[in-house]
Design an enzyme around this catalytic site. Structure first.
Site, PDB file in Angstrom:
ATOM      1  N   HIS A 143       0.839  -1.215  -0.064  1.00 55.57           N
ATOM      2  CA  HIS A 143       0.142   0.026   0.049  1.00 55.57           C
ATOM      3  C   HIS A 143       1.015   1.264   0.031  1.00 55.57           C
ATOM      4  CE1 HIS A 143      -3.069   2.937   1.069  1.00 55.57           C
ATOM      5  NE2 HIS A 143      -2.533   2.979   2.231  1.00 55.57           N
ATOM      6  N   GLU A 211      -8.830  -2.690   6.629  1.00 57.23           N
ATOM      7  CA  GLU A 211      -7.863  -2.873   7.691  1.00 57.23           C
ATOM      8  C   GLU A 211      -8.422  -3.866   8.897  1.00 57.23           C
ATOM      9  OE1 GLU A 211      -6.520   0.931   9.536  1.00 57.23           O
ATOM     10  OE2 GLU A 211      -6.855   1.852   7.610  1.00 57.23           O
ATOM     11  N   LYS A 263     -10.256  11.899   7.728  1.00 55.64           N
ATOM     12  CA  LYS A 263     -10.296  10.704   8.498  1.00 55.64           C
ATOM     13  C   LYS A 263     -11.266  10.479   9.704  1.00 55.64           C
ATOM     14  CE  LYS A 263      -6.931   8.365   6.373  1.00 55.64           C
ATOM     15  NZ  LYS A 263      -6.919   7.009   5.617  1.00 55.64           N
TER      16      LYS A 263
END
Length: 426
Positions: A143, A211, A263
């Site tokens: 990533h 995740e 976020k």
């Protein structure tokens, strides 16, 4: 103590082949019904075992546990987790005994069975823990390399510190919600590359991040550290985690202090916490680390997990389509290294804290764990079964993540974490 992970174990409860919740799993969660109120439970097949009811019928008697029944009537697992590893293990051991095919204690007690078991479809699952603190890492080398290639120099995709430090940042806990909670598209500042000034409005580049998060089971005091070889003793279990992300807001705001409003508008967590003990058979070695980490992060043995992961996208009124298949085993920095580094400066950790892995991507394009990577920054839009395309998430889209480990005929699943995108607030 019996081996609770033995593939030969069977339950008297009828469990469908391929179920996420066989007797070898027994994850913990918090549920509620109108009749029962809030209870701590364990998933078994299509049922939830109500641990408060189990304690009321005296099935925990004689275990010498410092557990009053009220610990199983909380709105989070925190109080139970704080009792310590010997208690978690003793409760899981006793639950396994009660559910085994050859144990009549609960099976043949009709009143107790009716009180202690409730179908999963009849309960509302709550957020399993109440974290005081939340940290998000950036520990997938695939990533990090993809993002560095897209936004910086492909020949130097990783920043100089990436292979030396488990990179992370502290997030916000108030917006961590249980699976099934809708996520509203955030408003924020964004600036187009050719614009002179920023504008304010709904994010146009809403994304998911695949995740896995671990839950802290044993805290530390201010100034204490956690040796990397002992770090896993501080972990209670794992959940699936979707760290929603507004890429356009992030690209404008993150310099110089990192993620902020892009976020913290929402993160989704799966309702069941799978214990680290249940995942023991699925340990694997992580990727080779070069250069060798500094001594406080050096760790021998198998500390990654062969955990299969998938992401699906369901458009409004459309069919569910799998858009990503990845695996937790790809993580460059292990959970133990993340936790040891986090505490290396004396920062205290607390029971119930959440530590998310960061986006989990593999080496193949279909294993990339975010829309940003799957469509390569908008240059390769995803085509769904209904013919529609996606560069980023649209209002009404539902993102679902699932995960499981499988070996020797035993599947240890995590259930799912799911969220639907709502339009931005006006």
């Amino acid at each position: 103590m019996a081996n609770l992970n033995d593939p030969a174990l069977r339950s008297w409860i009828d469990i469908a082949p391929g179920s996420d919740f066989p007797i070898q799993n027994l994850p913990f969660g918090v549920f509620e019904t109108d009749e029962r109120g809030t209870r701590v439970g364990v998933a078994i097949g299509d049922y939830v075992l109500d641990l408060y009811a189990v304690s009321q019928f005296g099935f925990f008697r004689g275990l010498d546990l410092p557990t009053e029944p009220k610990v199983f009537r909380r709105r989070s697992l925190n109080r139970f987790i704080a009792l310590g590893r010997p208690v978690w293990r003793a409760v899981r051991q006793r639950v396994s005994e009660l559910l085994r095919h050859d144990n009549p204690e609960l099976r043949d007690n009709e009143e107790a069975m009716r009180s202690c078991l409730v179908r999963q479809r009849e309960v509302r699952m709550l957020r399993p823990v109440k974290p005081q603190n939340y940290t998000d890492f950036y520990s997938s080398i695939e990533h990090a390399t993809n993002v560095g290639t897209m936004f910086r120099d492909p020949a130097n995709a990783l920043l100089p510190n990436w292979k030396w430090i488990p990179i992370g940042y502290h997030g916000r806990t108030s917006s961590i919600v249980v699976s099934g909670t809708d996520i509203r598209r955030p408003n924020g500042q964004r600036k187009a590359p050719d614009a002179a000034v920023p504008t304010f409005g709904p994010s146009q580049q809403l994304d998911f991040e695949l995740e896995v998060a671990f839950v802290v089971g044993q805290g530390t005091a201010l100034g204490d550290t956690v040796p990397v070889a002992q770090a896993e003793e501080h972990i209670f279990g794992l959940t699936l985690f979707n760290d929603w992300s507004a890429r356009d807001l992030q690209s404008w705001e993150y310099v110089p202090l990192g993620p902020f409003l892009a976020k913290n508008f929402g993160s989704s967590i799966s309702p069941w916490v799978v214990t680290l003990d249940a995942l023991e058979p699925f340990r694997v070695a992580g990727p080779a680390q070069d250069p060798e980490p500094l001594p406080y992060l050096q760790l021998a043995g198998q500390h990654n997990l062969d955990l299969n992961l998938e992401v699906t996208l369901t458009p409004p009124g459309g069919a569910e389509a799998t858009i990503c298949r990845s695996n937790f085993k790809y993580m460059y920095w292990s959970m133990a290294q993340q936790l040891a580094h986090h505490a290396s400066n004396g920062c205290p950790i607390e029971v119930g804290d959440l530590y998310a892995s960061g986006t989990i991507s593999g080496q193949r394009p279909d294993s990339y764990g975010s829309m940003l990577e799957l469509n390569w920054r908008g240059t390769k839009p995803l085509t769904l079964p209904d013919g529609s395309q996606r560069k980023f998430l649209q209002d009404g889209d539902t993102v679902t993540m699932r995960g499981y480990c499988e070996k020797n005929g035993v599947r240890i699943g995590f259930g799912e974490v799911r969220g639907t995108v709502l339009p931005a607030a006006q």
